[in-house]
Design a protein around this motif. Structure first.
Motif, short mmCIF file in Angstrom:
data_model
loop_
_atom_site.label_atom_id
_atom_site.label_comp_id
_atom_site.label_asym_id
_atom_site.label_seq_id
_atom_site.Cartn_x
_atom_site.Cartn_y
_atom_site.Cartn_z
N VAL A 51 0.84 -1.21 0.00
CA VAL A 51 0.00 0.00 0.00
C VAL A 51 0.87 1.26 0.00
CG1 VAL A 51 -1.69 1.32 1.34
CG2 VAL A 51 -2.00 -1.13 1.04
N HIS A 52 1.95 1.25 0.78
CA HIS A 52 2.87 2.40 0.78
C HIS A 52 3.48 2.61 -0.61
CE1 HIS A 52 2.86 2.27 5.23
NE2 HIS A 52 3.08 3.57 5.09
N ASP A 53 3.84 1.51 -1.27
CA ASP A 53 4.41 1.63 -2.62
C ASP A 53 3.38 2.17 -3.61
OD1 ASP A 53 6.83 0.73 -1.68
OD2 ASP A 53 6.55 -1.34 -2.38
N GLN A 54 2.12 1.75 -3.48
CA GLN A 54 1.07 2.28 -4.35
C GLN A 54 0.86 3.77 -4.11
OE1 GLN A 54 -2.58 0.01 -4.13
NE2 GLN A 54 -1.45 -1.93 -4.13
N LEU A 55 0.86 4.17 -2.83
CA LEU A 55 0.72 5.59 -2.51
C LEU A 55 1.92 6.40 -3.03
CD1 LEU A 55 -0.74 5.39 1.09
CD2 LEU A 55 -1.85 6.43 -0.89
N TYR A 56 3.10 5.81 -2.98
CA TYR A 56 4.29 6.48 -3.51
C TYR A 56 4.15 6.70 -5.01
CZ TYR A 56 9.09 7.37 -4.90
OH TYR A 56 10.21 7.91 -5.46
N ALA A 57 3.67 5.68 -5.73
CA ALA A 57 3.48 5.82 -7.18
C ALA A 57 2.49 6.94 -7.48
CB ALA A 57 3.01 4.50 -7.78
N LEU A 58 1.41 7.02 -6.70
CA LEU A 58 0.45 8.11 -6.89
C LEU A 58 1.08 9.46 -6.57
CD1 LEU A 58 -2.85 6.58 -5.46
CD2 LEU A 58 -2.31 7.03 -7.84
N ALA A 59 1.94 9.51 -5.55
CA ALA A 59 2.60 10.76 -5.18
C ALA A 59 3.52 11.24 -6.30
CB ALA A 59 3.37 10.59 -3.88
N VAL A 60 4.21 10.30 -6.95
CA VAL A 60 5.09 10.67 -8.07
C VAL A 60 4.24 11.20 -9.23
CG1 VAL A 60 6.65 9.73 -9.82
CG2 VAL A 60 6.94 9.11 -7.42
N ASN A 61 3.12 10.55 -9.51
CA ASN A 61 2.22 11.03 -10.56
C ASN A 61 1.64 12.40 -10.21
OD1 ASN A 61 2.65 8.69 -12.00
ND2 ASN A 61 0.78 7.70 -11.29
N LYS A 62 1.35 12.59 -8.93
CA LYS A 62 0.80 13.87 -8.49
C LYS A 62 1.83 14.98 -8.67
CE LYS A 62 -1.34 13.70 -4.56
NZ LYS A 62 -1.58 13.74 -3.11
N ALA A 122 -6.06 16.45 -12.83
CA ALA A 122 -5.31 15.22 -12.58
C ALA A 122 -4.95 15.10 -11.10
CB ALA A 122 -4.05 15.19 -13.44
N VAL A 123 -4.58 16.21 -10.48
CA VAL A 123 -4.26 16.19 -9.05
C VAL A 123 -5.50 15.77 -8.25
CG1 VAL A 123 -3.60 17.61 -7.06
CG2 VAL A 123 -2.41 17.90 -9.23
N ASN A 124 -6.63 16.34 -8.60
CA ASN A 124 -7.89 15.98 -7.92
C ASN A 124 -8.21 14.50 -8.10
OD1 ASN A 124 -10.15 16.53 -6.38
ND2 ASN A 124 -11.41 16.90 -8.19
N GLU A 125 -8.01 13.99 -9.29
CA GLU A 125 -8.27 12.58 -9.58
C GLU A 125 -7.33 11.68 -8.77
OE1 GLU A 125 -10.67 9.89 -11.07
OE2 GLU A 125 -10.90 12.00 -11.55
N LEU A 126 -6.08 12.08 -8.65
CA LEU A 126 -5.12 11.30 -7.87
C LEU A 126 -5.45 11.31 -6.38
CD1 LEU A 126 -1.88 12.33 -9.76
CD2 LEU A 126 -2.88 10.05 -9.68
N VAL A 127 -5.95 12.44 -5.89
CA VAL A 127 -6.37 12.52 -4.48
C VAL A 127 -7.54 11.58 -4.23
CG1 VAL A 127 -7.42 14.05 -2.76
CG2 VAL A 127 -5.47 14.84 -4.09
N ILE A 128 -8.44 11.50 -5.18
CA ILE A 128 -9.58 10.58 -5.06
C ILE A 128 -9.09 9.13 -5.05
CG2 ILE A 128 -11.63 9.72 -6.27
CD1 ILE A 128 -12.10 12.67 -7.15
N GLU A 151 -6.27 8.14 -3.91
CA GLU A 151 -5.53 7.91 -2.67
C GLU A 151 -6.43 7.53 -1.50
OE1 GLU A 151 -3.46 11.56 -1.96
OE2 GLU A 151 -1.63 10.85 -2.92
N LYS A 152 -7.66 8.03 -1.50
CA LYS A 152 -8.54 7.84 -0.34
C LYS A 152 -8.74 6.38 0.05
CE LYS A 152 -10.84 12.25 -0.53
NZ LYS A 152 -12.07 12.99 -0.65
N PRO A 153 -9.08 5.48 -0.88
CA PRO A 153 -9.25 4.08 -0.44
C PRO A 153 -7.94 3.45 0.03
CG PRO A 153 -9.70 4.29 -2.80
CD PRO A 153 -9.45 5.66 -2.26
N LEU A 154 -6.82 3.87 -0.54
CA LEU A 154 -5.53 3.35 -0.10
C LEU A 154 -5.20 3.81 1.31
CD1 LEU A 154 -3.42 3.75 -3.36
CD2 LEU A 154 -4.25 1.63 -2.34
#
Length: 164
Positions: free
Chosen positions: A16-27, A38-44, A46-49
């Protein structure tokens, strides 16, 4: 002991931390190009993670607490202390230490990425405020007038009625 369950939870936490890191890099990339959608979509995304992360962390704490109580160590045992308690041989200890290190690295990487994103967003907001301030009309001060070129002092006519 629940060592297999703890290992599964730790591996899930790392995932889960690695998935959140990948989203943070995309953000970060979305912030750089200014794509707020795109930032808003990435925040959405992140919520279930984040909810999963909280659930897994609670589960890890509970499993370690139960395991520590089974061997009469009390309720408050850190993960590294728990590793020394459950490691029967050097191979187990090396496996748990490697797992602990992977978890620490994934948490550290995520924290660095989030700190960088926060700084980028702060600088973006400063840039926006600066541009808005430049575009807004300057307020005119009513108590200050530029002196005229004719003379520095011009007598004014007083309209005060001294008879009153």
């Amino acid at each position: 002991m629940q060592t297999r369950e703890v290992k599964a939870v730790i591996e899930s936490l790392i995932d889960v931390h690695d998935q959140l890191y990948a989203l943070a890099v995309n953000k970060l990339e979305a912030i750089k190009i200014g794509d707020h959608h795109a930032v808003n979509e990435l925040v959405i995304q992140e919520k279930p993670l984040i909810e999963s992360l909280a659930r897994l962390e609670s589960q890890r704490e509970q499993l370690i607490k139960q395991s520590a109580l089974e061997i009469n160590m009390g309720e408050r045992v850190s993960f590294s202390e728990w590793i020394t308690l459950v490691s029967m041989n050097e191979e187990d200890k090396a496996m748990w230490d490697a797992l602990h290190l992977r978890l620490a690295e994934s948490v550290f990487n995520l924290k660095q990425a989030n700190d960088l994103n926060q700084e980028m967003l702060r600088q973006s907001l400063q840039w926006i405020r600066l541009n808005l301030n430049l575009l807004q009309k300057k307020p005119k001060f009513s108590n200050y007038n530029k002196p005229s070129r004719r003379s520095a002092y011009q007598p004014t006519l007083s309209r005060i009625d001294s008879r009153a």
